[in-house]
Write an enzyme that holds these catalytic residues in place. Structure first.
Site, mmCIF file in Angstrom:
data_model
loop_
_atom_site.group_PDB
_atom_site.id
_atom_site.type_symbol
_atom_site.label_atom_id
_atom_site.label_comp_id
_atom_site.label_asym_id
_atom_site.label_seq_id
_atom_site.Cartn_x
_atom_site.Cartn_y
_atom_site.Cartn_z
ATOM 1 C CE1 TYR A 14 -8.879 5.318 -14.219
ATOM 2 C CE2 TYR A 14 -7.396 6.129 -12.561
ATOM 3 C CZ TYR A 14 -8.026 4.937 -13.299
ATOM 4 O OH TYR A 14 -8.157 3.976 -12.399
ATOM 5 C CG HIS A 56 -2.338 -0.628 0.757
ATOM 6 N ND1 HIS A 56 -3.081 -0.027 -0.038
ATOM 7 C CD2 HIS A 56 -2.910 -1.853 1.291
ATOM 8 C CE1 HIS A 56 -4.142 -0.735 0.009
ATOM 9 N NE2 HIS A 56 -3.955 -1.851 0.852
ATOM 10 C CG ASP A 107 -2.574 1.580 3.947
ATOM 11 O OD1 ASP A 107 -2.683 2.630 3.281
ATOM 12 O OD2 ASP A 107 -1.585 1.162 4.629
ATOM 13 C CD GLU A 151 -0.450 3.822 12.069
ATOM 14 O OE1 GLU A 151 0.052 3.952 13.513
ATOM 15 O OE2 GLU A 151 -0.534 2.838 11.591
#
Ligand SMILES: [Zn+2]
Ligand SMILES: [Zn+2]
Length: 450
Positions: free
Chosen positions: A350, A146, A151, A425
């Site tokens: 895209y 990831h 994630d 995090e």
């Protein structure tokens, strides 16, 4: 963010150095009373899920899955959403999960999107939950990581799902969650991800009134939220130019047609499209040739040459115009040299992600209300994102959530897609607050307007 697998590194996501050109938005007015009434609960529940979100992120990080292979991730998501009382549809666009929760009060349908796929990258980050995963990609065994923060996106949206479910009775509207596979594109230009989810009815019954999404970005520090009205990510189209000449001895070029000289002229000709043929004051564009292959020996002029590259734009009209001019430029240059050329665009390109101007303006105060965060207007990036397709179907807002630890120079951080991409995090809590705040405020505003 998506870049073609064969152009994986160097990945120059223009997300880096984002804060360099950032501006502060206008001061925020007071939130609508209906939204304010939900803030204490929202704050309490967001805080309560923080640890779980980190645990989910670590689990998903340790078990990354490539595009259309996100079975374990999807199962984790679906089980969680079912336990919260969402109506869950699985297997959308192979592994996608679409979940709906109807609030206790009438109101709009707000769609939130998280992408679930990892990249064929070998992790070089020293964390206890580092990935050792391997999988098959385009027929080859590869390492999986990831490396783009998806994630974190999944864990954030699982957290948001829980926060919103906990205030279900007071919620003035419906939440529609979209856990999307294959944002990083698939081998062999197979069409997947957002486009396939839409084709398989992800936006049907109920149809969203708006769609919000976020991307964790190494180019911003934790606590920084970057956004802008209008284009925020570029269109991304891979192309191949096939040049046909006629083989001859290198000492006698006049007896053949040299596809290498023709190909070189085409590369130069392409550069005049962005610089001479499109209005550079409207939007920029980038056209890069990344490979040029021809020949086997120093003194043989070959039959063919082949180039591949990428085109990035911020406007659908400009995108179409440049594609058309590339075809004409290549064909006519080849003709002038006695050969022929054809430009092929892969079908899995895209569109640019365009943040709806009115919605961005409307939600800008909400981004300023996120505790401990600082929202800022940032320049657009040249990365691609298939959130663009959702934003074509409903007014959309896509924001960048900083994930480089505070105190570190985010402009020098390892970019998304790097084997050393590192996510702070603490950015996950900011992500949860961002999507929750946007959802609650939009629902309250839309209900108050009725
Ligand atoms: Zn991404
Ligand atoms: Zn990416």
């Amino acid at each position: 963010m998506s870049l073609r697998p064969n152009a994986l590194l160097p990945v120059v996501l223009a997300m880096c150095a984002m804060s360099a050109g950032a501006q502060s938005p206008a001061p925020a007015p007071a939130a609508p009373a209906a939204a304010q009434a939900l803030y204490p609960l929202m704050a309490e529940r967001s805080k309560a899920v923080e640890k779980k979100v980190i645990a989910w992120r670590r689990d998903i990080h340790e078990h990354p899955e490539l595009g259309n292979q996100e079975k374990r991730t999807a199962a984790l998501v679906a089980a969680h959403l079912k336990s919260l009382g969402y109506e869950v549809r699985e297997g959308v666009a192979v592994t996608g999960v679409v979940a709906t929760l109807k609030g206790g009060k009438p109101g709009p349908v707000v769609a939130l999107r998280a992408d679930m796929d990892a990249l064929p990258v070998k992790e070089q980050v020293d964390v206890p939950f580092a990935s050792k995963a391997r999988a098959t990609w385009a027929g080859k065994e590869v390492d999986v990581m990831h490396a783009c923060g998806h994630d974190g996106h999944v864990a954030i949206l699982m957290g948001v799902a829980e926060v919103l479910a906990s205030m279900k009775d007071q919620l003035p509207g419906t939440v529609k969650l979209m856990f999307q596979p294959a944002e990083e594109k698939l081998p062999n230009s197979e069409i997947g991800g957002a486009r396939r989810m839409l084709a398989e009815g992800a936006f049907d019954s109920p149809k969203p009134d708006v769609v919000f999404g976020l991307h964790l970005a190494s180019g911003l520090n934790t606590g920084e939220i970057g956004y802008k009205a209008g284009p925020i990510t570029a269109s991304s189209d891979a192309f191949k130019v096939s040049v046909k000449g006629r083989q001859t001895h290198g000492s006698m070029p006049w007896s053949g047609v040299d596809p290498i000289v023709i190909g070189s002229q085409i590369v130069m000709g392409f550069q005049t499209i962005a610089s001479r043929q499109v209005n550079v004051t409207k939007e920029p564009s980038v056209l890069s040739v990344g490979t040029f292959q021809a020949g086997t020996r120093y003194n043989i002029i070959p039959d063919n040459a082949e180039m591949t590259g990428t085109l990035r734009t911020y406007d659908e009209g400009m995108r179409e115009f440049i594609m058309k001019r590339m075809g004409e430029t290549a064909e006519h240059i080849a003709q002038s040299g006695g050969g022929s050329a054809h430009v092929h665009f892969e079908a899995d390109g895209y569109a640019p992600t365009i943040n709806d101007a009115k919605l961005t303006d409307q939600m800008s105060p909400s981004l300023q209300r996120i505790p401990g965060a600082k929202s800022m207007i940032i320049p657009k990036g040249t990365g691609g994102e298939d959130f663009s397709f959702f934003a074509q179907k409903a007014p959309g807002l896509f924001v960048m959530v900083g994930s480089t630890p505070p105190g570190q120079d985010a402009s020098k951080a390892e970019p998304n897609h790097s084997p050393r991409f590192f996510m702070d995090e603490a950015s996950l809590a900011v992500g949860v607050r961002t999507l929750t705040q946007l959802s609650v405020d939009y629902m309250a505003m839309a209900s108050a307007a009725k």
